[in-house]
Design an enzyme around this catalytic site. Structure first.
Site, mmCIF file in Angstrom:
data_model
loop_
_atom_site.group_PDB
_atom_site.id
_atom_site.type_symbol
_atom_site.label_atom_id
_atom_site.label_comp_id
_atom_site.label_asym_id
_atom_site.label_seq_id
_atom_site.Cartn_x
_atom_site.Cartn_y
_atom_site.Cartn_z
ATOM 1 N N PRO A 229 -15.844 -75.982 -32.779
ATOM 2 C CA PRO A 229 -16.698 -75.260 -33.426
ATOM 3 C C PRO A 229 -16.735 -73.848 -32.656
ATOM 4 C CG PRO A 229 -17.964 -77.190 -33.172
ATOM 5 C CD PRO A 229 -16.237 -77.410 -32.789
ATOM 6 N N LYS A 230 -16.826 -73.822 -31.462
ATOM 7 C CA LYS A 230 -17.121 -72.533 -30.759
ATOM 8 C C LYS A 230 -16.041 -71.859 -30.740
ATOM 9 C CE LYS A 230 -17.817 -69.835 -27.042
ATOM 10 N NZ LYS A 230 -16.780 -69.200 -26.063
ATOM 11 N N VAL A 231 -14.765 -72.498 -30.281
ATOM 12 C CA VAL A 231 -13.560 -71.520 -30.157
ATOM 13 C C VAL A 231 -13.203 -70.865 -31.621
ATOM 14 C CG1 VAL A 231 -11.163 -71.671 -29.791
ATOM 15 C CG2 VAL A 231 -12.803 -72.447 -28.270
ATOM 16 N N CYS A 234 -15.187 -67.701 -32.120
ATOM 17 C CA CYS A 234 -14.815 -66.790 -31.338
ATOM 18 C C CYS A 234 -13.607 -66.233 -31.938
ATOM 19 C CB CYS A 234 -14.324 -67.361 -30.002
ATOM 20 S SG CYS A 234 -15.705 -67.484 -28.928
#
Length: 305
Positions: A229-231, A234
């Site tokens: 989810p974080k990548v 980004c």
DNA sequence: TCGCAGGTAGAAC
DNA sequence: GTTCTACCTGCG
């Protein structure tokens, strides 16, 4: 030529956005080769007062080059309007003073952003930017000492490590095997990068992502190996300009819980939901400003456990 | 020296 | 669905 849009170029360059590594600093300029309509041009930008002084060389039209530059530095984003938004939120009110002129640093090439973002996971800014530069120098095209980022088609075929390279070539010593991903210091992310590259040449068309809604794009890009989810956020923010993305990591979690939840520990997925609800189309910029505000104001040291 | 660095994958509750 | 853990590797 001066592009009359306010920006802090250096801050934007060094802010560690996972779109691409910072451009090469030459005296007071930042330089990089950029493909404009598929043709290489060397972009040269430097700070001039509060604006950008932009020059370029290459066989490309001025109009197209300027348009590309505006995209990369998100120059049409209205910072004043955003600062009003910040001031209208008590928790964010002083952020613009610490990050004045900070803008998105968007990837002209989404694939580069995907690989850079995968590389950034559980890594330091310093190390992932060096890895990204190494990848460009090994497999990209060189123009006047600058390198483009290799295509997915190129990266899917590169060697993973020295052992594989040793087996597949007639090099007589593994010490001499330098033409592989792990040589770039990417560690276990090498496999993710190569598998991701293969995916883009077979099943997934990156150019389709920009046509999707944010939610669709998020679900699609999550399928890429090494992308959580974080990548994913980004990539959507820095690679595709989805400004409603709110990349949530340990730092954003600490900052949000400090600013909004009285220091109470909340999960990263909840922080993401909160940020998207609360900040809407400004979520991406708020995330960027939060991180650098924390860095520059000393909040980060305070929150370090 | 040993843990951290802008997390993810895979497995276990 | 949420929580736990191993993980390359350079730097402090």
């Amino acid at each position: 030529m001066i592009i009359r849009k306010p920006i802090d170029l250096e801050l934007t360059q060094i802010s560690g956005q996972t779109s691409q590594p910072p451009w090469k600093q030459v005296e007071d300029s930042f330089k990089q080769v950029v493909l404009v309509d598929g043709k290489p041009a060397i972009f040269d930008v430097k700070q001039s007062g509060e604006f950008i002084d932009f020059n370029f060389t290459g066989d490309v039209s001025k109009k197209e080059a300027v348009s590309k530059l505006k995209y990369i530095y998100d120059l049409d984003f209205d910072l004043d309007k955003f600062y009003k938004f910040l001031r209208n939120h008590a928790e964010l009110a002083e952020m613009s003073e610490f990050c004045n002129g900070l803008r998105l640093f968007l990837a002209p090439n989404p694939f580069e952003c995907v690989i850079s973002s995968i590389c950034s996971a559980n890594n330091s800014i310093k190390r992932w930017t060096k890895s990204a530069n190494d990848i460009k120098e090994k497999w990209g095209d060189e123009y006047e000492g600058f390198y483009t980022f290799p295509s997915a088609n190129t990266l899917k075929n590169v060697f993973l490590d020295d052992e594989e390279e040793f087996k597949m070539t007639n090099i007589d010593d593994t010490f001499k095997c330098k033409n592989n991903l792990k040589e770039c210091g990417v560690g276990y992310r090498a496999q993710y990068m190569r598998n991701a590259s293969e995916l883009f040449t077979l099943e997934m068309d990156l150019s389709e992502i920009s046509k999707m809604s944010y939610d669709e794009a998020f679900e699609s890009i999550l399928k890429v190996p090494g992308v959580g989810p974080k990548v994913a956020d980004c990539i959507l923010l820095y690679g595709f300009n989805f400004k409603e993305a709110f990349p949530s990591d340990v730092w954003i979690k600490r900052i949000v819980s400090y600013l909004y939840f009285d220091g109470k520990d909340i999960s990263v997925p909840k922080v993401r939901e909160f940020g998207m609800e609360e900040f809407g189309d400004n979520a991406g910029y708020v995330q960027l400003y939060m991180f650098h505000y924390a860095r520059r104001s000393g909040l980060m040291n305070k929150l370090k456990k």
